[in-house]
Design an enzyme around this catalytic site. Sequence first.
Site, PDB file in Angstrom:
ATOM      1  N   HIS A 129       0.915  -1.072  -0.140  1.00 37.29           N
ATOM      2  CA  HIS A 129      -0.237   0.071   0.124  1.00 37.29           C
ATOM      3  C   HIS A 129       0.869   1.140  -0.028  1.00 37.29           C
ATOM      4  O   HIS A 129       0.359   2.298  -0.562  1.00 37.29           O
ATOM      5  CB  HIS A 129      -0.954   0.109   1.357  1.00 37.29           C
ATOM      6  CG  HIS A 129      -1.913   1.113   1.320  1.00 37.29           C
ATOM      7  ND1 HIS A 129      -2.705   1.269   0.244  1.00 37.29           N
ATOM      8  CD2 HIS A 129      -2.017   2.168   2.133  1.00 37.29           C
ATOM      9  CE1 HIS A 129      -3.524   2.342   0.486  1.00 37.29           C
ATOM     10  NE2 HIS A 129      -3.044   2.904   1.407  1.00 37.29           N
ATOM     11  N   LYS A 191      -9.868  13.422  -2.802  1.00 37.26           N
ATOM     12  CA  LYS A 191     -11.112  12.953  -1.746  1.00 37.26           C
ATOM     13  C   LYS A 191     -10.916  13.393  -0.336  1.00 37.26           C
ATOM     14  O   LYS A 191      -9.394  13.667   0.177  1.00 37.26           O
ATOM     15  CB  LYS A 191     -11.252  11.501  -1.944  1.00 37.26           C
ATOM     16  CG  LYS A 191      -9.862  10.647  -1.141  1.00 37.26           C
ATOM     17  CD  LYS A 191     -10.138   9.267  -1.391  1.00 37.26           C
ATOM     18  CE  LYS A 191      -9.178   8.320  -0.596  1.00 37.26           C
ATOM     19  NZ  LYS A 191      -9.431   6.850  -0.796  1.00 37.26           N
ATOM     20  N   ASP A 217      -4.737   1.784  -8.916  1.00 41.48           N
ATOM     21  CA  ASP A 217      -4.877   1.651  -7.365  1.00 41.48           C
ATOM     22  C   ASP A 217      -3.951   0.286  -6.839  1.00 41.48           C
ATOM     23  O   ASP A 217      -4.062  -0.394  -7.777  1.00 41.48           O
ATOM     24  CB  ASP A 217      -6.161   1.917  -6.635  1.00 41.48           C
ATOM     25  CG  ASP A 217      -6.057   2.543  -5.278  1.00 41.48           C
ATOM     26  OD1 ASP A 217      -4.980   2.622  -4.869  1.00 41.48           O
ATOM     27  OD2 ASP A 217      -6.906   3.051  -4.896  1.00 41.48           O
ATOM     28  N   ALA A 223     -14.877  -0.621  -2.622  1.00 43.14           N
ATOM     29  CA  ALA A 223     -15.229   0.165  -3.834  1.00 43.14           C
ATOM     30  C   ALA A 223     -15.888   1.366  -3.973  1.00 43.14           C
ATOM     31  O   ALA A 223     -16.336   1.683  -5.136  1.00 43.14           O
ATOM     32  CB  ALA A 223     -15.868  -1.063  -4.826  1.00 43.14           C
TER      33      ALA A 223
END
Length: 308
Positions: A129, A191, A217, A223
């Site tokens: 990540h 975001k 991503d 989702a």
Amino acid sequence: MSEVKIFAGSNSKGLAEQIAKNYGKSLGDLTLSRFSDGEMSPSFNESIRGCTVFIIQGTNPPSDNILELCLMIDAAKRASAYKVCAVIPYFGYARQDRKDRPRVSIAAKLIANMLTSAGADRIVTCDLHAGQIQGFFDIPLDHLNGSAIFVPYLSQLRLKDMIFAAPDVGGVARARAYAKHFAVEMVVCDKHRKRANEVASMQVIGDVEGKDVILVDDLVDTAGTLCKAAQIIKDKGATSVRAIVTHGVLSGKAYENIENSVLEELVITDTIPLKQESSKIHVLTVADLFAKAIHAVTGHTSISSLFI
């Protein structure tokens, strides 16, 4: 050179079989017993003394699978394996890589400590990540890149006006790498979250009108972010919106969200087994990528050729 043996944890047997096949060996014999209260006890049913042992185990859902992996590593070390390499297609708890608010755990560092303390000599994983998680380990870590899987697939689509999009600011570097490879532009979706898995607001930075947009991503969970980004991009005039995501966690209402979204398709890999079929989800395998990485590790050669 020590003999190489490959074993599979209970979470990744299907992928492990393909990795072993591509490597040129069959999976080793391992049994995972459970007490009635759920306590796990792995045991190797063949000698691994002096062998280089690769244990393939994904960590989704993370808790039991991480503990199972640690127990298998410990069992291998106590069985006098020469080296124990943990192959972790999906590294769980990677989203908790820093203190983003007071009084929280840095879980990714804790998991790194657990794996090292259990006795792992090397980690092989894919698309963490956050790349800096590699620094949490004091042992060698081979960080594979999903681009080796996605680039050939995108190339054969032959999209006319391709452009890449990061679904959040954290994914800019990942999207930029694809944009640079294909020599196209990129945009960013900015975001703001209310809480985990819930987006409060989002806006697109950049022009997407008339473009075939590809969202990039490392993982897709519920989702929600991905589908909201796709909708906003479509509303801005994009011709089509696709997504390429390495790890399909797909929890909660993820399948429903994807089916009801404007996404043309969601392309993921098999680092995590798909829970159900979907007309919009296309799965690519990472088996050959990991098999080549194991060849490189055992042959003491560079893995640079596995990157695009």
